[in-house]
Design an enzyme around this catalytic site. Structure first.
Site, PDB file in Angstrom:
ATOM      1  N   ASP A 139       0.871  -1.183   0.000  1.00 13.11           N
ATOM      2  CA  ASP A 139       0.000   0.000   0.000  1.00 13.11           C
ATOM      3  C   ASP A 139       0.906   1.230   0.000  1.00 13.11           C
ATOM      4  OD1 ASP A 139      -2.418   1.565   0.336  1.00 13.11           O
ATOM      5  OD2 ASP A 139      -1.837   1.873   2.421  1.00 13.11           O
ATOM      6  N   SER A 140       0.277   2.398  -0.141  1.00 17.53           N
ATOM      7  CA  SER A 140       1.054   3.634  -0.072  1.00 17.53           C
ATOM      8  C   SER A 140       1.564   3.897   1.349  1.00 17.53           C
ATOM      9  CB  SER A 140       0.176   4.807  -0.512  1.00 17.53           C
ATOM     10  OG  SER A 140      -0.949   4.901   0.336  1.00 17.53           O
ATOM     11  N   TYR A 165      -0.956   8.422  -2.551  1.00 15.49           N
ATOM     12  CA  TYR A 165      -1.008   8.092  -3.983  1.00 15.49           C
ATOM     13  C   TYR A 165      -2.218   8.759  -4.662  1.00 15.49           C
ATOM     14  CZ  TYR A 165       2.342   4.117  -3.749  1.00 15.49           C
ATOM     15  OH  TYR A 165       3.456   3.322  -3.624  1.00 15.49           O
ATOM     16  N   GLY A 166      -3.240   8.987  -3.861  1.00 14.27           N
ATOM     17  CA  GLY A 166      -4.555   9.352  -4.415  1.00 14.27           C
ATOM     18  C   GLY A 166      -4.616  10.641  -5.202  1.00 14.27           C
ATOM     19  N   CYS A 213      -4.308  -1.551  -1.957  1.00 16.94           N
ATOM     20  CA  CYS A 213      -4.479  -0.116  -2.176  1.00 16.94           C
ATOM     21  C   CYS A 213      -5.445   0.041  -3.344  1.00 16.94           C
ATOM     22  CB  CYS A 213      -3.115   0.474  -2.506  1.00 16.94           C
ATOM     23  SG  CYS A 213      -3.163   2.184  -3.073  1.00 16.94           S
ATOM     24  N   ASN A 214      -6.535   0.745  -3.099  1.00 22.64           N
ATOM     25  CA  ASN A 214      -7.532   0.937  -4.171  1.00 22.64           C
ATOM     26  C   ASN A 214      -6.974   1.773  -5.309  1.00 22.64           C
ATOM     27  OD1 ASN A 214     -10.544   0.143  -3.060  1.00 22.64           O
ATOM     28  ND2 ASN A 214      -9.129   0.660  -1.427  1.00 22.64           N
ATOM     29  N   THR A 215      -6.183   2.782  -4.955  1.00 18.19           N
ATOM     30  CA  THR A 215      -5.640   3.684  -5.976  1.00 18.19           C
ATOM     31  C   THR A 215      -4.720   2.914  -6.926  1.00 18.19           C
ATOM     32  OG1 THR A 215      -5.744   5.451  -4.346  1.00 18.19           O
ATOM     33  CG2 THR A 215      -4.402   5.859  -6.297  1.00 18.19           C
ATOM     34  N   GLU A 251      -2.842   8.682   8.376  1.00 23.99           N
ATOM     35  CA  GLU A 251      -1.381   8.494   8.461  1.00 23.99           C
ATOM     36  C   GLU A 251      -0.807   9.191   9.694  1.00 23.99           C
ATOM     37  OE1 GLU A 251       1.073   6.823   6.531  1.00 23.99           O
ATOM     38  OE2 GLU A 251      -0.530   5.835   5.419  1.00 23.99           O
ATOM     39  N   CYS A 255     -11.013   2.960   0.130  1.00 21.71           N
ATOM     40  CA  CYS A 255      -9.602   3.282   0.342  1.00 21.71           C
ATOM     41  C   CYS A 255      -9.216   2.475   1.567  1.00 21.71           C
ATOM     42  CB  CYS A 255      -9.440   4.780   0.604  1.00 21.71           C
ATOM     43  SG  CYS A 255      -7.785   5.217   1.181  1.00 21.71           S
ATOM     44  N   THR A 256      -8.103   1.779   1.504  1.00 21.83           N
ATOM     45  CA  THR A 256      -7.779   0.855   2.601  1.00 21.83           C
ATOM     46  C   THR A 256      -7.431   1.576   3.907  1.00 21.83           C
ATOM     47  OG1 THR A 256      -5.535   0.669   1.698  1.00 21.83           O
ATOM     48  CG2 THR A 256      -7.105  -1.075   1.122  1.00 21.83           C
ATOM     49  N   HIS A 257      -7.253   2.888   3.835  1.00 14.85           N
ATOM     50  CA  HIS A 257      -7.052   3.642   5.076  1.00 14.85           C
ATOM     51  C   HIS A 257      -8.375   3.825   5.846  1.00 14.85           C
ATOM     52  CE1 HIS A 257      -3.219   4.790   3.248  1.00 14.85           C
ATOM     53  NE2 HIS A 257      -2.860   5.354   4.382  1.00 14.85           N
TER      54      HIS A 257
HETATM   55  N1  DGL Z   1      -4.778   3.304   0.817  1.00 12.97           N
HETATM   56  C1  DGL Z   1      -4.804   3.667  -0.545  1.00 12.97           C
HETATM   57  C2  DGL Z   1      -6.075   3.378  -1.233  1.00 12.97           C
HETATM   58  O1  DGL Z   1      -6.686   2.382  -0.903  1.00 12.97           O
HETATM   59  C3  DGL Z   1      -4.051   4.888  -0.966  1.00 12.97           C
HETATM   60  C4  DGL Z   1      -4.372   6.167  -0.332  1.00 12.97           C
HETATM   61  C5  DGL Z   1      -3.414   7.223  -0.783  1.00 12.97           C
HETATM   62  O2  DGL Z   1      -2.215   7.005  -0.686  1.00 12.97           O
HETATM   63  O3  DGL Z   1      -3.878   8.272  -1.247  1.00 12.97           O
HETATM   64  O4  DGL Z   1      -6.472   4.066  -2.141  1.00 12.97           O
END
Ligand code: DGL
Length: 280
Positions: free
Chosen positions: A19-20, A51-52, A82-84, A161, A193-195
């Site tokens: 993931d990011s 990453y988004g 990571c979805n992105t 984060e 988003c996995t966060h």
């Molecule tokens: N956790 C990531 C996701 O699922 C990335 C979030 C990010 O870095 O912007 O999209």
């Protein structure tokens, strides 16, 4: 005899998860729970998060580097937690990699399509994931009669984060983002988003009990288990005591990552190593 040994070492090979940053730990902990014999190498790109807000080209370059790094551990499969990166780079990774690559978007889309009763599904995710329309595309393939409402929530990733999981600032920002979804009568909301599962209780409180929250991690781990089983790659031996069952790597600030990881995973992560991902 040799084939049996080869198969045993293939089963024993770790799973690569990335993931990011810390978000992929929500997928990691679900894999840990559902397939506890597996070894996992986790990479969090803490130097380059988020990453988004980045371009497809940049995220694809990052994802390629991470896959190259994870492959140095002879991983048997890659989980894009990571979805992105799933939205932007999955096709490229699948084309370029000869081991299975699992993403988080398809499992999340499937769960939501099965769960909705009124056919109105919300998706919250990064700008990149929402802009790619990937959830809409997958859900529509499963059920043409649903309406999907996407909402980008860019500030939620930095808040997570920073560890502000239960905080009035996170609450206020989440309220602003979610307000418009409350007014349109969705019954299902994908945490795309996995966060976001890390602030699930805040999101749940704001959306109310009438909205089911979908965390794609659960279905991702289930599909991973099924895939490994179908390929006869499930590790059937419990890991050796004191062995390195779970290994963590980041691209910056390893101690900060360990502190965070230990606060959300009860396993007791002893260490994480910082590496220079640009070398891969
Ligand atoms: N956790 C990531 C996701 O699922 C990335 C979030 C990010 O870095 O912007 O999209």
């Amino acid at each position: 005899m040799e084939t049996t040994q080869n198969n045993q070492s293939a089963k024993n090979a770790p799973i690569g998860v990335f993931d990011s940053g810390v978000g992929g730990l929500t997928v990691f902990r679900e894999i840990m729970r559902q397939i506890p014999n597996e070894r996992i190498v986790y990479f969090g790109d803490t130097a380059r998060v988020p990453y988004g807000c980045k371009s497809q080209e940049t995220v694809t370059r990052y994802a390629r580097q991470i896959v190259r790094f994870l492959r140095t551990f002879q991983v048997k499969t890659i989980v894009v937690a990571c979805n992105t990166a799933s939205a932007y780079a999955l096709d490229t990774l699948e084309q370029e990699t000869d081991i299975p690559v699992i993403d988080v978007v398809k499992p999340g889309a499937k769960m939501a399509a099965e769960m909705t009763r009124n056919g109105r599904i919300g998706v919250i995710a990064t700008e990149a994931t929402i802009g790619s329309q990937i959830y809409t595309e997958y859900i529509k393939k499963l059920n043409k009669n649903v309406t999907i409402y996407g909402k980008a929530c860019p500030l939620l990733v930095p808040l997570v984060e920073e560890g502000l999981l239960e905080d009035p600032v996170t609450d206020e920002i989440a309220r602003r983002y979610l307000g418009e979804l409350i007014d349109i009568d969705i019954d299902t909301l994908i945490l795309g988003c996995t966060h976001y599962p890390l602030i699930r209780s805040t999101i749940g409180r704001i959306m109310g009990t009438g909205v089911t929250l979908v965390n794609p991690a659960y279905e991702t781990a289930r599909e991973l288990r099924e895939m490994l089983s179908a390929k006869d790659l499930l590790n059937d031996e419990p890991p050796a005591l004191g062995g390195n069952q779970y290994r963590f790597f980041v691209s910056d600030k390893a101690e900060k990552f360990v502190r965070f990881a230990n606060s959300i995973i009860k396993y007791g992560i002893l260490s994480a190593k910082s590496i220079n991902i640009e070398e891969y």
